[in-house]
Design an enzyme around this catalytic site. Sequence first.
Site, PDB file in Angstrom:
ATOM      1  N   HIS A 132       2.346  -1.469   5.883  1.00 27.93           N
ATOM      2  CA  HIS A 132       3.581  -0.909   5.312  1.00 27.93           C
ATOM      3  C   HIS A 132       4.567  -0.378   6.347  1.00 27.93           C
ATOM      4  O   HIS A 132       5.481   0.368   5.997  1.00 27.93           O
ATOM      5  CB  HIS A 132       3.252   0.168   4.269  1.00 27.93           C
ATOM      6  CG  HIS A 132       2.358  -0.329   3.186  1.00 27.93           C
ATOM      7  ND1 HIS A 132       2.766  -1.278   2.274  1.00 27.93           N
ATOM      8  CD2 HIS A 132       1.070  -0.049   2.883  1.00 27.93           C
ATOM      9  CE1 HIS A 132       1.763  -1.548   1.449  1.00 27.93           C
ATOM     10  NE2 HIS A 132       0.719  -0.829   1.806  1.00 27.93           N
ATOM     11  N   ARG A 166      -2.764 -12.738   1.955  1.00 24.32           N
ATOM     12  CA  ARG A 166      -2.043 -11.523   2.360  1.00 24.32           C
ATOM     13  C   ARG A 166      -2.836 -10.768   3.421  1.00 24.32           C
ATOM     14  O   ARG A 166      -2.280 -10.325   4.435  1.00 24.32           O
ATOM     15  CB  ARG A 166      -1.812 -10.640   1.134  1.00 24.32           C
ATOM     16  CG  ARG A 166      -1.163  -9.289   1.391  1.00 24.32           C
ATOM     17  CD  ARG A 166      -1.064  -8.538   0.076  1.00 24.32           C
ATOM     18  NE  ARG A 166      -0.383  -7.250   0.170  1.00 24.32           N
ATOM     19  CZ  ARG A 166      -0.966  -6.077   0.346  1.00 24.32           C
ATOM     20  NH1 ARG A 166      -2.301  -6.031   0.490  1.00 24.32           N
ATOM     21  NH2 ARG A 166      -0.268  -4.963   0.394  1.00 24.32           N
ATOM     22  N   SER A 212      -0.387  -0.132  -3.125  1.00 23.78           N
ATOM     23  CA  SER A 212      -0.488  -1.206  -2.130  1.00 23.78           C
ATOM     24  C   SER A 212      -1.152  -2.443  -2.732  1.00 23.78           C
ATOM     25  O   SER A 212      -0.605  -3.048  -3.658  1.00 23.78           O
ATOM     26  CB  SER A 212      -1.234  -0.701  -0.885  1.00 23.78           C
ATOM     27  OG  SER A 212      -1.173  -1.644   0.156  1.00 23.78           O
ATOM     28  N   LEU A 213      -2.348  -2.819  -2.270  1.00 32.21           N
ATOM     29  CA  LEU A 213      -3.064  -3.960  -2.841  1.00 32.21           C
ATOM     30  C   LEU A 213      -3.224  -3.817  -4.357  1.00 32.21           C
ATOM     31  O   LEU A 213      -3.182  -4.799  -5.101  1.00 32.21           O
ATOM     32  CB  LEU A 213      -4.431  -4.080  -2.163  1.00 32.21           C
ATOM     33  CG  LEU A 213      -5.394  -5.192  -2.550  1.00 32.21           C
ATOM     34  CD1 LEU A 213      -6.207  -4.890  -3.795  1.00 32.21           C
ATOM     35  CD2 LEU A 213      -4.683  -6.539  -2.697  1.00 32.21           C
ATOM     36  N   GLN A 218       7.131  -4.931   0.145  1.00 33.96           N
ATOM     37  CA  GLN A 218       6.080  -3.916   0.117  1.00 33.96           C
ATOM     38  C   GLN A 218       5.281  -3.893   1.415  1.00 33.96           C
ATOM     39  O   GLN A 218       4.825  -2.846   1.862  1.00 33.96           O
ATOM     40  CB  GLN A 218       5.136  -4.174  -1.057  1.00 33.96           C
ATOM     41  CG  GLN A 218       4.062  -3.113  -1.259  1.00 33.96           C
ATOM     42  CD  GLN A 218       2.718  -3.704  -1.648  1.00 33.96           C
ATOM     43  OE1 GLN A 218       2.130  -4.475  -0.898  1.00 33.96           O
ATOM     44  NE2 GLN A 218       2.239  -3.349  -2.832  1.00 33.96           N
ATOM     45  N   GLN A 240      -7.020  -0.579  -0.945  1.00 33.20           N
ATOM     46  CA  GLN A 240      -8.112  -0.491   0.016  1.00 33.20           C
ATOM     47  C   GLN A 240      -8.469   0.969   0.282  1.00 33.20           C
ATOM     48  O   GLN A 240      -7.613   1.846   0.283  1.00 33.20           O
ATOM     49  CB  GLN A 240      -7.712  -1.150   1.334  1.00 33.20           C
ATOM     50  CG  GLN A 240      -7.741  -2.664   1.289  1.00 33.20           C
ATOM     51  CD  GLN A 240      -7.396  -3.278   2.631  1.00 33.20           C
ATOM     52  OE1 GLN A 240      -6.312  -3.772   2.842  1.00 33.20           O
ATOM     53  NE2 GLN A 240      -8.355  -3.252   3.544  1.00 33.20           N
TER      54      GLN A 240
END
Length: 310
Positions: free
Chosen positions: A199, A115, A90-91, A248, A11
């Site tokens: 996170h 998610r 991340s994503l 994660q 993102q």
Amino acid sequence: MKKFAFFFPGQGSQSVGMKKDFGDMSIIHDTFAEGSDILGVDFWRMVTEHNEDLHLTTNTQPLMLIAGFAAWRAWHETGGKNPDVMAGHSLGEYTALVASGVVTFKDALPLVRYRAEVMQSAVPEGEGAMAAILGLDDDAVRNACAEAAQNQVVEAVNLNSPGQVVVAGHKAAVERALVIAKANGARHAVHLPVSVPSHCSLMKPAAEKLRAYLQNVTFHSGSIPVIQNADVVAYHDVDKIKDALVRQLYSPVRWADTVRAMHAQGITASAECGPGRVFAGVTKRIVAELPCVALTSPAALEEARQLFAQ
């Protein structure tokens, strides 16, 4: 041929018009159409018209997966070879896993939308925050967070490159950490325009919901190693891959360590497979001699092929 890596962004790289430089490449449009059909959302319209929905977490996460996978398909359609290793921020880790064949595109899109939903619901609107701190090393940022916590949560969560760390947690604690960081010599310390403190440990309730969801998603071992954010390890066992995705959510993204690990394994070139040019600059700050091409147009695809063939 050089050993090379692919990086998939998360993102923050989304923008209106982010695929316009690919022109009329049908594979880009087809991938967006396929993703739109899977989730019942017109993602192409979202990236071609000014639309506030673009920045809703539940849209942005599947959108970034679609955009990254579209670039991956364009790379192969124009003659690109598989990289030796991959990672996603991340994503973006989910996009890398789709590209590797660990999870299908069809299964991954509902997964990342779920998610996003559980992350958004884990912390009430307005209670969480994220901020970027520039000019301090990782330990200095961790120390600022420890001093700022005061029985709340604020943690270093994105260790992106030397002197570039993102913190997340309760809004008030994040604000205290910024004040302390500036007092300790940070060159820049500013809030990020996000509502979910990703996170950090506030995401543990979301992580347990994600763990339950993942039990019903089919994973495979994959054809290309994907170094995962939480451990800087490429797993082949599907249960370990799923567990790393769960952890994660509340663990730091160790991006600088990931790039260094790739370089230590002999990677000498890389490409950013998705919209934007975040990693093209960040990669050089981590390993100065590791070039990174952002695959944002047919010309960039050709540039990368030539770089990797040298």
